[in-house]
Scaffold this active site. Structure first.
Site, mmCIF file in Angstrom:
data_model
loop_
_atom_site.group_PDB
_atom_site.id
_atom_site.type_symbol
_atom_site.label_atom_id
_atom_site.label_comp_id
_atom_site.label_asym_id
_atom_site.label_seq_id
_atom_site.Cartn_x
_atom_site.Cartn_y
_atom_site.Cartn_z
ATOM 1 N N SER A 9 58.945 68.666 20.649
ATOM 2 C CA SER A 9 59.853 67.123 19.999
ATOM 3 C C SER A 9 60.795 66.849 20.856
ATOM 4 C CB SER A 9 60.899 69.011 19.154
ATOM 5 O OG SER A 9 61.454 67.366 18.464
ATOM 6 N N TYR A 17 65.285 75.172 16.338
ATOM 7 C CA TYR A 17 64.405 74.243 16.309
ATOM 8 C C TYR A 17 64.466 73.829 17.759
ATOM 9 C CZ TYR A 17 61.415 70.570 15.570
ATOM 10 O OH TYR A 17 60.210 69.438 14.848
HETATM 11 N N1 LIG Z 1 59.115 65.032 11.784
HETATM 12 C C1 LIG Z 1 59.533 64.746 12.824
HETATM 13 O O1 LIG Z 1 60.927 64.116 12.700
HETATM 14 C C2 LIG Z 1 59.406 65.920 13.793
HETATM 15 C C3 LIG Z 1 60.110 65.108 14.839
HETATM 16 C C4 LIG Z 1 59.606 66.216 16.541
HETATM 17 C C5 LIG Z 1 58.640 67.460 16.005
HETATM 18 N N2 LIG Z 1 58.060 67.366 14.443
HETATM 19 C C6 LIG Z 1 56.842 67.784 15.159
HETATM 20 O O2 LIG Z 1 55.582 68.142 14.209
HETATM 21 C C7 LIG Z 1 54.491 68.691 14.107
HETATM 22 C C8 LIG Z 1 54.540 68.592 12.808
HETATM 23 O O3 LIG Z 1 55.280 69.105 11.590
HETATM 24 P P1 LIG Z 1 55.272 67.213 10.994
HETATM 25 O O4 LIG Z 1 56.803 66.779 10.774
HETATM 26 O O5 LIG Z 1 54.185 66.464 10.494
HETATM 27 O O6 LIG Z 1 55.859 67.543 9.578
HETATM 28 P P2 LIG Z 1 54.907 67.951 7.484
HETATM 29 O O7 LIG Z 1 56.096 69.430 6.917
HETATM 30 O O8 LIG Z 1 55.453 66.804 7.334
HETATM 31 O O9 LIG Z 1 53.830 69.100 7.816
HETATM 32 C C9 LIG Z 1 53.664 70.229 8.952
HETATM 33 C C10 LIG Z 1 52.859 70.917 8.680
HETATM 34 O O10 LIG Z 1 52.422 72.770 9.132
HETATM 35 C C11 LIG Z 1 51.986 73.522 7.959
HETATM 36 N N3 LIG Z 1 52.364 74.303 8.087
HETATM 37 C C12 LIG Z 1 53.727 74.863 8.102
HETATM 38 N N4 LIG Z 1 53.803 76.734 8.141
HETATM 39 C C13 LIG Z 1 52.863 77.104 8.240
HETATM 40 C C14 LIG Z 1 51.608 77.723 9.069
HETATM 41 N N5 LIG Z 1 52.471 79.261 8.996
HETATM 42 N N6 LIG Z 1 50.771 78.088 9.120
HETATM 43 C C15 LIG Z 1 50.105 76.748 8.916
HETATM 44 N N7 LIG Z 1 50.013 75.500 8.942
HETATM 45 C C16 LIG Z 1 51.470 75.541 8.648
HETATM 46 C C17 LIG Z 1 53.003 72.753 6.380
HETATM 47 O O11 LIG Z 1 52.147 73.069 5.605
HETATM 48 C C18 LIG Z 1 52.406 71.083 6.886
HETATM 49 O O12 LIG Z 1 51.495 70.690 6.559
HETATM 50 C C19 LIG Z 1 56.009 69.987 14.102
HETATM 51 O O13 LIG Z 1 55.489 70.832 14.983
HETATM 52 C C20 LIG Z 1 57.195 69.547 13.912
HETATM 53 O O14 LIG Z 1 58.242 70.464 14.131
HETATM 54 C C21 LIG Z 1 58.159 66.501 14.089
#
Ligand SMILES: NC(=O)c1ccc[n+]([C@@H]2O[C@H](COP(=O)([O-])OP(=O)(O)OC[C@H]3O[C@@H](n4cnc5c(N)ncnc54)[C@H](O)[C@@H]3O)[C@@H](O)[C@H]2O)c1
Length: 282
Positions: free
Chosen positions: A143, A156
């Site tokens: 991130s 985080y």
């Molecule tokens: N959305 C943002 O603004 C953003 C920014 C920077 C980084 N990220 C990162 O992107 C990645 C994806 O997140 P996202 O934004 O798509 O959110 P999201 O919540 O839409 O998707 C995250 C997915 O991870 C799954 N998950 C959670 N805990 C889990 C576990 N213990 N085992 C297996 N699966 C699990 C959830 O069920 C979900 O499907 C994450 O690592 C998040 O930290 C997101």
């Protein structure tokens, strides 16, 4: 990796947001997919939709915090497709609040998913990727919080900095041993996903988030920032390009570059970090 067609991609957190967009984009590139997530119904929905489009899919409901779950996933991948080429350690959750108010159980949870989940993925899949001698690639989702430290996102920030360090170390290990595997670390800013609703996956026994009005206000701010972000599809496109170009850094938000630059300059000058509130991350 120069060739994706017919190769095998493994994606954790594949049922939602960025992981789902990876699955859709890699399927469009002709890859076979191993999709994993802790959420059953959304995982089944994405798997069914992609299978209907003609993709070969193996999917598994797992918790990435469990080493044995990732080991089992690697066995299924081996049995069905003969091994993995592209490993995307993407599952992640968000925990916020002033550092001193975050409970030990919440620390366990976020470290378990965001950091140990990535370690488990590497331990389960990378040995056979190296042994195969075939070109491969690992994408770890960190991130912008892996490069900056906004207030109220302490847990985080800690886990995402660790994922950046882990990725750079992995790259060096591959290069030092001559393995034909590339590494990318994805450092997005806000993306339109359900990350601000991570509580839906809190393990049983983890206390509900405090209903402190300040925290409620912060959750509202985070929700607004996420919904004003770029689309997961834009992120997936950049990830595909980075894999093909063998590029380490995947930086999706150019408007956040000055914050990273200013932080690095202050480190070099040994100056105290400037205050960064979540709302300051444009
Ligand atoms: N959305 C943002 O603004 C953003 C920014 C920077 C980084 N990220 C990162 O992107 C990645 C994806 O997140 P996202 O934004 O798509 O959110 P999201 O919540 O839409 O998707 C995250 C997915 O991870 C799954 N998950 C959670 N805990 C889990 C576990 N213990 N085992 C297996 N699966 C699990 C959830 O069920 C979900 O499907 C994450 O690592 C998040 O930290 C997101």
């Amino acid at each position: 990796m120069q060739e994706l067609e017919g190769k095998v991609a493994v994606i954790t957190g594949a049922a939602s947001g960025i992981g789902r967009a990876f699955a859709e984009r890699f399927a469009a590139a002709g890859m076979k997919l191993v999709l994993a997530d802790v959420e059953k119904e959304p995982l089944e929905a994405v798997s069914a939709a992609l299978a209907e489009g003609g993709s070969e899919i193996e999917s598994a409901v797992i918790d990435v915090r469990e080493p044995s779950a990732l080991a089992g996933l690697a066995e299924r991948c081996e049995a069905r497709f003969g091994g993995a080429h592209l490993l995307c350690n993407n599952a992640g959750v968000g925990v916020g609040g002033p550092m001193w108010e975050v409970t030990p159980k919440d620390w366990d949870w976020i470290i378990g998913v965001n950091l140990v989940g990535v370690i488990n993925g590497i331990h389960a899949f990378v040995p056979s990727m190296v042994a195969s001698g075939e070109p491969g690639h690992v994408v770890n989702t960190a991130s912008i919080a892996g490069l900056t430290c906004p207030a109220f996102l302490g847990p985080y920030n800690v886990t995402k900095h660790a994922v950046v360090a882990l990725s750079e170390s992995l790259l060096n290990d591959f290069r030092a041993t001559g393995a034909s595997i590339g590494v990318s670390v994805l450092c997005p800013g806000w993306v339109q996903t359900r990350i601000h609703e991570s509580d839906r996956n809190k393990p049983a026994g983890t206390p509900a988030d405090s209903s402190d009005p300040n925290l409620d206000a912060m959750r509202k701010v985070l929700g607004d920032l996420v919904s004003g972000g770029i689309t997961p599809q834009q992120v997936a496109e950049q990830v595909l390009e980075a894999v093909l170009d063998d590029r380490f850094w995947i930086r999706t938000h150019p408007e956040m570059e000055p914050d990273v630059r200013s932080r690095c300059e202050r480190i070099i000058a040994a100056e105290t970090p400037k205050l960064m509130a979540p709302t300051e991350i444009k």
